[in-house]
Design a protein around this motif. Structure first.
Motif, PDB file in Angstrom:
ATOM      1  N   LEU A 107     -27.986 150.991  73.703  1.00 37.12           N
ATOM      2  CA  LEU A 107     -27.932 149.595  74.132  1.00 37.12           C
ATOM      3  C   LEU A 107     -29.157 148.822  73.679  1.00 37.12           C
ATOM      4  CD1 LEU A 107     -26.454 150.042  77.714  1.00 37.12           C
ATOM      5  CD2 LEU A 107     -25.272 149.150  75.696  1.00 37.12           C
ATOM      6  N   LEU A 108     -30.330 149.415  73.799  1.00 37.02           N
ATOM      7  CA  LEU A 108     -31.550 148.751  73.347  1.00 37.02           C
ATOM      8  C   LEU A 108     -31.510 148.467  71.848  1.00 37.02           C
ATOM      9  CD1 LEU A 108     -34.184 150.692  75.461  1.00 37.02           C
ATOM     10  CD2 LEU A 108     -33.642 148.243  75.625  1.00 37.02           C
ATOM     11  N   ALA A 109     -31.054 149.436  71.077  1.00 39.77           N
ATOM     12  CA  ALA A 109     -30.998 149.286  69.621  1.00 39.77           C
ATOM     13  C   ALA A 109     -29.968 148.249  69.182  1.00 39.77           C
ATOM     14  CB  ALA A 109     -30.681 150.630  68.969  1.00 39.77           C
ATOM     15  N   ASN A 110     -28.973 148.005  70.028  1.00 44.29           N
ATOM     16  CA  ASN A 110     -27.881 147.118  69.640  1.00 44.29           C
ATOM     17  C   ASN A 110     -27.891 145.768  70.334  1.00 44.29           C
ATOM     18  OD1 ASN A 110     -26.233 148.640  67.637  1.00 44.29           O
ATOM     19  ND2 ASN A 110     -26.333 150.152  69.251  1.00 44.29           N
ATOM     20  N   GLY A 111     -29.050 145.345  70.801  1.00 45.10           N
ATOM     21  CA  GLY A 111     -29.167 143.989  71.317  1.00 45.10           C
ATOM     22  C   GLY A 111     -29.862 143.832  72.645  1.00 45.10           C
ATOM     23  N   ALA A 112     -29.821 144.831  73.505  1.00 45.57           N
ATOM     24  CA  ALA A 112     -30.416 144.681  74.832  1.00 45.57           C
ATOM     25  C   ALA A 112     -31.918 144.435  74.763  1.00 45.57           C
ATOM     26  CB  ALA A 112     -30.119 145.895  75.705  1.00 45.57           C
ATOM     27  N   ALA A 113     -32.595 145.031  73.795  1.00 45.45           N
ATOM     28  CA  ALA A 113     -34.046 144.842  73.672  1.00 45.45           C
ATOM     29  C   ALA A 113     -34.388 143.380  73.375  1.00 45.45           C
ATOM     30  CB  ALA A 113     -34.619 145.743  72.578  1.00 45.45           C
ATOM     31  N   ASP A 114     -33.459 142.669  72.737  1.00 45.86           N
ATOM     32  CA  ASP A 114     -33.663 141.253  72.417  1.00 45.86           C
ATOM     33  C   ASP A 114     -33.035 140.334  73.456  1.00 45.86           C
ATOM     34  OD1 ASP A 114     -34.891 142.042  70.007  1.00 45.86           O
ATOM     35  OD2 ASP A 114     -32.952 142.097  68.979  1.00 45.86           O
ATOM     36  N   GLY A 115     -32.511 140.923  74.527  1.00 44.81           N
ATOM     37  CA  GLY A 115     -31.889 140.138  75.580  1.00 44.81           C
ATOM     38  C   GLY A 115     -30.420 139.825  75.335  1.00 44.81           C
ATOM     39  N   ASN A 116     -29.834 140.357  74.269  1.00 44.06           N
ATOM     40  CA  ASN A 116     -28.430 140.078  73.969  1.00 44.06           C
ATOM     41  C   ASN A 116     -27.556 141.184  74.560  1.00 44.06           C
ATOM     42  OD1 ASN A 116     -25.931 139.437  72.897  1.00 44.06           O
ATOM     43  ND2 ASN A 116     -26.799 138.711  70.971  1.00 44.06           N
ATOM     44  N   ILE A 117     -27.344 141.090  75.858  1.00 45.29           N
ATOM     45  CA  ILE A 117     -26.580 142.097  76.585  1.00 45.29           C
ATOM     46  C   ILE A 117     -25.128 142.143  76.101  1.00 45.29           C
ATOM     47  CG2 ILE A 117     -25.753 142.819  78.869  1.00 45.29           C
ATOM     48  CD1 ILE A 117     -28.778 143.227  78.360  1.00 45.29           C
ATOM     49  N   ASP A 118     -24.541 140.972  75.827  1.00 42.24           N
ATOM     50  CA  ASP A 118     -23.162 140.957  75.356  1.00 42.24           C
ATOM     51  C   ASP A 118     -23.006 141.774  74.075  1.00 42.24           C
ATOM     52  OD1 ASP A 118     -22.783 139.241  77.476  1.00 42.24           O
ATOM     53  OD2 ASP A 118     -21.948 137.615  76.276  1.00 42.24           O
ATOM     54  N   ARG A 119     -23.889 141.559  73.118  1.00 43.52           N
ATOM     55  CA  ARG A 119     -23.816 142.302  71.855  1.00 43.52           C
ATOM     56  C   ARG A 119     -24.018 143.794  72.094  1.00 43.52           C
ATOM     57  NH1 ARG A 119     -28.146 140.807  67.703  1.00 43.52           N
ATOM     58  NH2 ARG A 119     -29.211 142.607  68.556  1.00 43.52           N
ATOM     59  N   ALA A 120     -24.966 144.141  72.959  1.00 45.74           N
ATOM     60  CA  ALA A 120     -25.244 145.551  73.239  1.00 45.74           C
ATOM     61  C   ALA A 120     -24.030 146.226  73.868  1.00 45.74           C
ATOM     62  CB  ALA A 120     -26.458 145.672  74.158  1.00 45.74           C
ATOM     63  N   LEU A 121     -23.426 145.583  74.857  1.00 51.11           N
ATOM     64  CA  LEU A 121     -22.252 146.161  75.507  1.00 51.11           C
ATOM     65  C   LEU A 121     -21.075 146.252  74.544  1.00 51.11           C
ATOM     66  CD1 LEU A 121     -22.490 144.369  78.963  1.00 51.11           C
ATOM     67  CD2 LEU A 121     -22.926 146.794  78.485  1.00 51.11           C
ATOM     68  N   PHE A 122     -20.892 145.224  73.731  1.00 48.23           N
ATOM     69  CA  PHE A 122     -19.789 145.233  72.772  1.00 48.23           C
ATOM     70  C   PHE A 122     -19.972 146.334  71.731  1.00 48.23           C
ATOM     71  CE2 PHE A 122     -17.171 143.699  69.245  1.00 48.23           C
ATOM     72  CZ  PHE A 122     -15.993 143.408  69.914  1.00 48.23           C
ATOM     73  N   SER A 123     -21.220 146.656  71.404  1.00 46.28           N
ATOM     74  CA  SER A 123     -21.460 147.742  70.449  1.00 46.28           C
ATOM     75  C   SER A 123     -21.071 149.090  71.048  1.00 46.28           C
ATOM     76  CB  SER A 123     -22.932 147.773  70.009  1.00 46.28           C
ATOM     77  OG  SER A 123     -23.759 148.307  71.022  1.00 46.28           O
TER      78      SER A 123
END
Length: 70
Positions: free
Chosen positions: A36-52
């Motif tokens: 999740l961190l690698a796919n957007g959560a680290a940048d605050g993009n939770i939607d992108r992280a969850l969708f990944s």
């Protein structure tokens, strides 16, 4: 379709993000957090992280709804 453990990692994804035992929940949860961190959560993009993690808009909305109720 080949997914393993409580977080249902595909073997290649586990090889990239996982350490330890894919069937051991604490190891799987740590790998999930890394994904999740690698796919957007680290940048605050939770939607992108969850969708990944699960490529379904309904899944993203359901997780966010659960998060908001906690």
């Amino acid at each position: 379709a080949g997914a393993l453990g409580p977080m249902q990692f595909m073997p290649g994804t586990w090889n990239h993000y996982g350490t330890g035992d894919v069937t051991y929940a604490p190891d799987a949860l740590r790998a999930g957090a890394r994904l999740l961190l690698a796919n957007g959560a680290a940048d605050g993009n939770i939607d992108r992280a969850l969708f990944s993690y699960n490529h379904a808009t309904w899944y993203v909305e359901q997780v966010k709804s659960i998060m908001a109720s906690i």
